[in-house]
Design a protein around this motif. Structure first.
Motif, PDB file in Angstrom:
ATOM      1  N   LEU A   1       0.849  -1.194   0.000  1.00 24.45           N
ATOM      2  CA  LEU A   1       0.000   0.000   0.000  1.00 24.45           C
ATOM      3  C   LEU A   1       0.883   1.242   0.000  1.00 24.45           C
ATOM      4  CD1 LEU A   1      -2.874   1.217   0.222  1.00 24.45           C
ATOM      5  CD2 LEU A   1      -2.576   1.154   2.709  1.00 24.45           C
ATOM      6  N   THR A   2       0.688   2.122  -0.972  1.00 25.19           N
ATOM      7  CA  THR A   2       1.491   3.342  -1.091  1.00 25.19           C
ATOM      8  C   THR A   2       0.574   4.551  -1.256  1.00 25.19           C
ATOM      9  OG1 THR A   2       1.667   3.080  -3.494  1.00 25.19           O
ATOM     10  CG2 THR A   2       3.415   2.113  -2.153  1.00 25.19           C
ATOM     11  N   TYR A   3       1.150   5.733  -1.001  1.00 22.87           N
ATOM     12  CA  TYR A   3       0.400   6.976  -1.200  1.00 22.87           C
ATOM     13  C   TYR A   3       1.286   7.965  -1.940  1.00 22.87           C
ATOM     14  CZ  TYR A   3       3.118   9.236   2.508  1.00 22.87           C
ATOM     15  OH  TYR A   3       4.141   9.767   3.257  1.00 22.87           O
ATOM     16  N   GLN A   4       0.642   9.025  -2.493  1.00 22.45           N
ATOM     17  CA  GLN A   4       1.343  10.089  -3.207  1.00 22.45           C
ATOM     18  C   GLN A   4       0.724  11.436  -2.870  1.00 22.45           C
ATOM     19  OE1 GLN A   4       0.750   8.467  -7.222  1.00 22.45           O
ATOM     20  NE2 GLN A   4       2.971   8.304  -7.439  1.00 22.45           N
ATOM     21  N   ILE A   5       1.590  12.461  -2.803  1.00 19.36           N
ATOM     22  CA  ILE A   5       1.146  13.858  -2.620  1.00 19.36           C
ATOM     23  C   ILE A   5       1.466  14.587  -3.916  1.00 19.36           C
ATOM     24  CG2 ILE A   5       1.414  15.966  -1.283  1.00 19.36           C
ATOM     25  CD1 ILE A   5       2.465  14.228   1.030  1.00 19.36           C
ATOM     26  N   THR A   6       0.434  15.038  -4.620  1.00 17.36           N
ATOM     27  CA  THR A   6       0.638  15.702  -5.902  1.00 17.36           C
ATOM     28  C   THR A   6       0.181  17.150  -5.803  1.00 17.36           C
ATOM     29  OG1 THR A   6       0.202  13.612  -7.035  1.00 17.36           O
ATOM     30  CG2 THR A   6       0.153  15.616  -8.378  1.00 17.36           C
TER      31      THR A   6
ATOM     32  N   GLN B   1      18.124   8.154  -5.879  1.00 27.83           N
ATOM     33  CA  GLN B   1      17.096   9.113  -6.234  1.00 27.83           C
ATOM     34  C   GLN B   1      15.877   8.904  -5.343  1.00 27.83           C
ATOM     35  OE1 GLN B   1      16.346   8.243 -10.369  1.00 27.83           O
ATOM     36  NE2 GLN B   1      14.936   6.600  -9.900  1.00 27.83           N
ATOM     37  N   THR B   2      15.127   9.983  -5.149  1.00 31.66           N
ATOM     38  CA  THR B   2      13.928   9.908  -4.309  1.00 31.66           C
ATOM     39  C   THR B   2      12.807   9.224  -5.074  1.00 31.66           C
ATOM     40  OG1 THR B   2      13.282  12.117  -5.061  1.00 31.66           O
ATOM     41  CG2 THR B   2      14.542  11.968  -3.005  1.00 31.66           C
ATOM     42  N   ALA B   3      12.044   8.375  -4.357  1.00 28.74           N
ATOM     43  CA  ALA B   3      10.896   7.711  -4.968  1.00 28.74           C
ATOM     44  C   ALA B   3       9.739   8.690  -5.113  1.00 28.74           C
ATOM     45  CB  ALA B   3      10.474   6.519  -4.122  1.00 28.74           C
ATOM     46  N   ARG B   4       8.848   8.408  -6.046  1.00 31.85           N
ATOM     47  CA  ARG B   4       7.691   9.266  -6.274  1.00 31.85           C
ATOM     48  C   ARG B   4       6.448   8.711  -5.587  1.00 31.85           C
ATOM     49  NH1 ARG B   4       7.579  11.107 -12.512  1.00 31.85           N
ATOM     50  NH2 ARG B   4       5.847  12.322 -11.642  1.00 31.85           N
ATOM     51  N   TYR B   5       6.645   7.834  -4.613  1.00 27.54           N
ATOM     52  CA  TYR B   5       5.542   7.322  -3.809  1.00 27.54           C
ATOM     53  C   TYR B   5       5.939   7.407  -2.339  1.00 27.54           C
ATOM     54  CZ  TYR B   5       8.512   3.149  -4.138  1.00 27.54           C
ATOM     55  OH  TYR B   5       9.570   2.292  -4.105  1.00 27.54           O
ATOM     56  N   ASN B   6       4.930   7.312  -1.467  1.00 25.19           N
ATOM     57  CA  ASN B   6       5.135   7.537  -0.027  1.00 25.19           C
ATOM     58  C   ASN B   6       5.835   8.873   0.217  1.00 25.19           C
ATOM     59  OD1 ASN B   6       3.915   5.129   0.450  1.00 25.19           O
ATOM     60  ND2 ASN B   6       5.777   3.998   0.922  1.00 25.19           N
ATOM     61  N   GLY B   7       5.412   9.839  -0.561  1.00 24.77           N
ATOM     62  CA  GLY B   7       5.964  11.185  -0.489  1.00 24.77           C
ATOM     63  C   GLY B   7       5.403  12.003  -1.632  1.00 24.77           C
ATOM     64  N   PHE B   8       6.180  12.992  -2.077  1.00 21.71           N
ATOM     65  CA  PHE B   8       5.725  13.871  -3.147  1.00 21.71           C
ATOM     66  C   PHE B   8       5.812  13.164  -4.500  1.00 21.71           C
ATOM     67  CE2 PHE B   8       5.951  17.109  -0.007  1.00 21.71           C
ATOM     68  CZ  PHE B   8       5.191  18.185  -0.464  1.00 21.71           C
ATOM     69  N   ASN B   9       4.757  13.330  -5.304  1.00 21.40           N
ATOM     70  CA  ASN B   9       4.731  12.809  -6.663  1.00 21.40           C
ATOM     71  C   ASN B   9       5.226  13.894  -7.613  1.00 21.40           C
ATOM     72  OD1 ASN B   9       4.201  11.381  -9.016  1.00 21.40           O
ATOM     73  ND2 ASN B   9       2.027  11.948  -9.044  1.00 21.40           N
ATOM     74  N   ILE B  10       6.537  14.157  -7.542  1.00 23.22           N
ATOM     75  CA  ILE B  10       7.164  15.191  -8.366  1.00 23.22           C
ATOM     76  C   ILE B  10       8.451  14.601  -8.957  1.00 23.22           C
ATOM     77  CG2 ILE B  10       6.199  17.119  -7.038  1.00 23.22           C
ATOM     78  CD1 ILE B  10       8.874  17.310  -5.565  1.00 23.22           C
TER      79      ILE B  10
END
Length: 763
Positions: A142-147, A324-333
Motif C-alpha cells: 500500500l502506497t500513497y502520493q502527494i501531488t 534518487q527519491t521515490a515518487r511514492y510515499n511522499g511527493f509525486n514530483i
C-alpha cells in the motif's frame, strides 16, 4: 538420434461394416535398438469423443488458507476418457491432490493462483477441456502520493492551489478493492471542494484519489487511507500523511567525504545518500551502467534510510551508483538525484603466467611482466628471482610492467625466472622458462601397416618418420637419440641419427628391422644440441596384418578388411560390401549394379542401399587409409592420382562426392569431384589428380535422394603417387617414322632409367 512421427487413419462416410478392431503396427527395423510395437483400437457404434462439465464457475475467488475442491465430471465418451489436471503458468502446487476428476488444494496460498485446466482424452476426436481461473484474495504494498497543483506546475503545497492525495494497493482481485479516507481519524465526507475518485487516468488502475480544490488553512491535518477486499478479514492502512506548512518536497545529497568509497575485494561497502524534507520518501538505488545489476540480479533496490549496504564486494561492482527519491510515499514530483563512486581494490593480474622461451646460446633477451588488471592500477613493487635466488633490479617508477634483461644466454643463465608484482592489496607472478633446449620432434603417423612382414621368421620392419618442431628457435640439432623397447620389459635398443638438414619440415626416416610379430614397441626420440638433450617425443608401434591390395595397387574390396578403408563414425549409415552372390533378394529393382566392375558374380564392390529406413539427405562416408605427402625437400610438391569406378543408376539417384581430407591441426574436407542424378546402368571410370599439402585421406560420400531407386556403388579404387595416365585417344595423323625415338631399341631402357632417377629424388 531417433525421432517420432504421428500417423492418422481417417474413415469417411462411416458404414456399419466399418465397426471393427484396428491395429497400428510400428517398425523401425531395430534402428536405435527400438523393437516393433503395436496398439489396437476398437471402433463401435458407441464410440464417441470425450465430454465433461465443471462444478465451479470459470472464475473462482477464495481466501488464503481455505481448502478448495474443484470437481471435473465426465459426461460422455467411449472408450471411457481419463481426466487430467494441470496448472499454468506454473506446475501443480505441492499442496494439491488430484484423484480422478477431483482436484483439492489444501491451505491455499496467494502463489497458488492461476489457471487450472481439466482435460479429458480417449483418443477419439479432440480432447475436452475446461479451465478455471482461481484467484486467491490478497493485498500488499500500500502506497500513497502527494501531488501539488499540476495545472500550475507547482512542486510545493500552497494555500489557494489544488492538492491531490492518492492511495494504491496491489490486490487480487484488483477491481474489488475498496478504499476509505480519513482526516484526523474521522471519515472524510465529500463536498464541492473535496472529491474522491477511484479511476484517475493519470494514475495506475484502481487507485483512489482525494482531491482538495482551493486548499485552505482548515484543510491542514493528518490524512489516512485504508484498503480492504470484500470477504477478506484484512485491512491495510497507509502511513499518516501530514498536510501543513511544514510539508515540503524532498532534497537529496551525499554526505561530505562519501562521494568516493574505496574498499578491498571481499569486504563490505556502505553507500549513503541523505534525504531531507517532509515526509521522507524511500531512496531508490541503481547503477550508472544501465546494463549492470546488483548481486541479487535486480537493477533497482529500495532503501528506507538512503543507505545501500553491499557485502562481499567484487571488482565487477566497481563503478557509479545513483540514488534518487521515490515518487511514492511522499511527493509525486520529479525525482531528486545524487551519485556515489565505488572503487573496489584487488590484487594485480599479470601476464604471461608462464612463458617457455627457447633461444640459441649467446643471445640477449628482455623478460617483461605486464600488469593487466589491478586496483590500484600501478605496480607498487616488483621482485625478480632466478631459481628462487633474489636478483638485483633497479627500483621502478609507478608503471604497469617490470622488465629484466639477460645480456647473453648461456647454460649458467638457463632456468626459471620469476617476477612477483605487488600493489597495496596483493601480488601475482609471471614465470619464464629460459633454455636452449630443442623442441620435441613430431611424428608422421602415415604407416598404418608394416612395410615388410616375414611371417616365416616371425618378424617385421617398420618405417619411422618425423620432422623437427621449430628448428630455428634454438641452435641446430646435432643428432637424434632413438630408444626402442617393448613395453613392460627390460632392455632397450638405442640408435643415433645424425642431423643432416635444419630446415623446417625436413623429413627424417629410420627403418626399424627385426621387430617380433605380433609384439608392439615404444619409440622415444630426443634431439640434442650444444645445450644438451631437448624435449622428447614418444609413440607406439603396433603390428597389423598388411593391407590386402592387388599387385597393381588397386583395392577391389575382395576381403572384409576393405584394404584399410573404414566407415565414418559420424555419418548417418554405412556402406555395404556386396557381390551378386550375397546381395539381398529384396533389393530394389531398376537401380544399382548387377555385379562388380569385372563382371564376375563372386566379385565384390562397395554399395549403398537407398530403401527404408533411409531418408532423403542421409549420408554414408567411406574413408581411405592415411597417406603422408611430406618430401625430403619441402619445396617439392607431391602429386597423387585417385582412380575409381562408379555406378549411379536409378530415378532417385542422389549425390556421390569425393573429398580430400587434409590432416593438419584441424581436419579439412575439400571437394574434388561430384556427380548427381542418373548416370546410366554402367560402371564408369574417373581419374582425379591432387596435390595435397599435408597428410591426407580420400573420402567417398553418398547422399540419399528422394526415393528408393537411388542405389550407388564404387569399385576398383587406386590411390598412387604420380600423375594420372591420360586416356588413350586414337591418332588422327600418321604414327612416328621408324627413325624416331619411339622406335629406338634403347627407348624402353631410357624411360625406365628416367623413372628410377625421379623415384630416388622424390624419396
Amino acid at each position: 538420434m531417433c525421432s517420432g512421427e504421428t500417423k492418422v487413419l481417417k474413415l469417411k462416410n462411416l458404414r456399419p461394416q466399418d465397426y471393427a478392431n484396428y491395429t497400428c503396427q510400428v517398425s523401425v527395423r531395430n534402428v536405435c535398438g527400438i523393437p516393433d510395437k503395436s496398439i489396437t483400437f476398437r471402433l463401435t457404434n458407441k464410440t464417441a469423443p470425450p465430454a465433461l462439465k465443471m462444478s465451479v464457475n470459470e472464475t473462482l475467488v477464495v481466501n488464503p488458507g481455505d481448502n478448495v475442491t474443484m470437481q471435473c465430471t465426465l459426461t460422455g465418451g467411449d472408450p471411457p476418457p481419463k481426466a487430467v489436471w494441470s496448472h499454468s503458468p506454473n506446475p501443480m502446487p505441492p499442496n494439491s491432490i488430484s484423484k480422478g476428476g477431483n482436484l483439492t488444494i489444501r491451505q491455499i496460498r496467494a502463489e497458488d493462483s492461476g489457471f487450472y485446466n481439466c482435460t479429458a482424452i480417449n483418443n477419439v476426436g479432440n480432447p475436452a477441456k475446461k479451465t478455471v481461473n482461481l484467484l486467491v484474495r490478497s493485498m500488499r504494498n500500500l502506497t500513497y502520493q502527494i501531488t501539488p497543483d499540476v495545472i500550475k506546475e507547482s512542486e510545493t503545497i500552497q494555500l489557494g492551489q489544488d492538492l491531490k492525495l492518492s492511495c494504491h494497493v496491489d490486490a487480487v482481485p484488483q477491481d474489488k478493492v475498496q478504499y476509505t479516507w480519513y482526516k484526523n481519524q474521522k471519515v472524510i465526507k465529500t463536498s464541492d471542494r473535496i472529491v474522491i475518485t477511484k479511476n484517475d487516468l493519470e494514475l495506475p488502475p484502481v487507485t483512489s484519489s482525494l482531491e482538495i480544490i482551493d486548499l485552505r488553512f482548515s484543510d491542514y491535518g493528518t490524512y489516512l487511507c485504508d484498503a480492504s477486499l470484500p470477504n477478506l478479514p484484512l485491512t491495510l492502512n497507509s502511513s499518516e500523511i501530514n498536510i501543513s506548512a511544514e510539508t515540503v518536497p524532498p532534497s537529496i545529497s551525499v554526505p561530505r567525504g562519501q562521494l568516493v568509497i574505496t574498499v578491498r575485494e571481499g569486504s563490505t561497502a556502505e553507500l549513503q545518500c541523505e534525504v531531507r524534507g517532509k515526509p521522507l520518501p524511500p531512496v531508490l538505488w541503481t547503477r550508472m551502467d544501465k546494463e549492470a545489476t546488483f548481486p541479487n540480479g535486480e537493477k533497482l533496490i529500495e532503501t528506507p534510510d538512503g543507505k545501500l549496504r553491499l557485502e562481499n564486494v567484487t571488482r565487477e561492482m566497481s563503478g557509479g551508483y545513483k540514488c534518487q527519491t521515490a515518487r511514492y510515499n511522499g511527493f509525486n514530483i520529479r525525482s531528486r538525484e545524487a551519485a556515489v563512486q565505488l572503487n573496489v581494490q584487488f590484487a594485480p593480474v599479470v601476464e604471461p603466467k608462464f612463458q617457455d622461451l627457447r633461444l640459441p646460446m649467446k643471445r640477449s633477451v628482455t623478460l617483461r611482466c605486464n600488469m593487466l588488471k589491478g586496483s590500484p592500477v600501478k605496480v607498487a613493487t616488483a621482485v625478480w628471482r632466478f631459481e628462487r635466488s633474489l636478483l638485483s633490479v633497479p627500483p621502478i617508477e609507478q608503471q604497469e610492467f617490470s622488465e629484466y634483461k639477460i645480456n647473453s644466454t648461456r647454460r649458467e643463465t638457463s632456468g626459471t625466472y620469476e617476477c612477483t608484482i605487488s600493489n597495496d592489496v596483493g601480488s601475482d607472478s609471471c614465470v619464464f622458462q629460459v633454455t636452449g633446449r630443442a623442441y620435441n620432434p613430431e611424428f608422421y603417423y602415415d604407416t598404418p601397416n608394416p612395410i615388410e612382414s616375414f611371417k616365416q621368421f616371425k618378424n617385421y620392419s617398420y618405417l619411422i618418420q618425423w620432422t623437427q618442431k621449430e628448428p630455428g628457435a634454438v641452435d641446430p640439432v646435432l643428432h637424434y637419440k632413438l630408444e626402442l623397447k617393448p613395453p613392460n620389459m627390460k632392455g632397450m635398443n638405442s640408435f643415433v641419427v645424425i642431423s643432416r638438414d635444419s630446415r623446417k619440415g625436413f623429413l627424417y626416416e629410420l627403418r626399424l628391422t627385426d621387430l617380433k610379430i605380433p609384439q608392439h614397441y615404444e619409440v622415444k626420440i630426443t634431439p640434442h644440441t650444444v645445450s644438451g638433450p631437448g624435449d622428447s617425443a614418444s609413440r607406439s608401434i603396433r603390428y597389423k596384418e598388411p593391407v590386402n591390395y592387388q599387385s597393381d595397387g588397386t583395392c577391389r574390396f575382395e576381403d572384409d578388411k576393405l584394404c584399410g578403408f573404414v566407415q565414418d563414425k559420424y555419418d548417418t549409415f554405412d556402406w555395404i560390401r556386396q557381390s551378386k552372390v550375397n546381395q539381398s533378394l529384396r533389393r530394389t529393382a531398376n537401380t544399382g549394379p548387377v555385379m562388380d566392375r569385372s563382371g564376375k558374380p563372386e566379385g565384390f564392390y562397395m554399395f549403398i542401399e537407398a530403401s527404408r529406413p533411409r531418408r532423403f539427405g542421409d549420408k554414408a562416408r567411406l574413408i581411405s587409409p592415411l597417406y603422408n605427402i611430406t618430401s625430403r625437400l619441402p619445396s617439392l610438391k607431391t602429386t597423387y592420382c585417385v582412380s575409381f569406378y562408379y555406378h549411379m543408376y536409378g530415378r532417385h539417384i542422389g549425390n556421390l562426392t569425393v573429398l580430400l581430407r587434409l590432416k593438419n591441426i584441424v581436419s579439412q574436407d575439400i571437394p574434388l569431384w561430384s556427380k548427381k542424378g542418373d548416370q546410366g546402368n554402367k560402371w564408369q571410370l574417373e581419374n582425379l589428380q591432387v596435390n595435397p599439402t599435408a597428410p591426407f585421406q580420400i573420402v567417398f560420400e553418398c547422399v540419399i535422394g528422394k526415393g528408393v531407386e537411388g542405389d550407388m556403388a564404387i569399385d576398383d579404387v587406386t590411390i598412387r603417387k604420380g600423375e594420372c595416365l591420360k586416356r588413350q585417344i586414337p591418332p588422327t595423323k600418321a604414327v612416328a617414322a621408324p627413325s624416331s625415338a619411339a622406335r629406338h631399341p634403347l627407348s624402353g631402357f631410357r624411360l625406365w632409367l628416367v623413372s628410377f632417377l625421379l623415384f630416388v629424388l622424390l624419396r
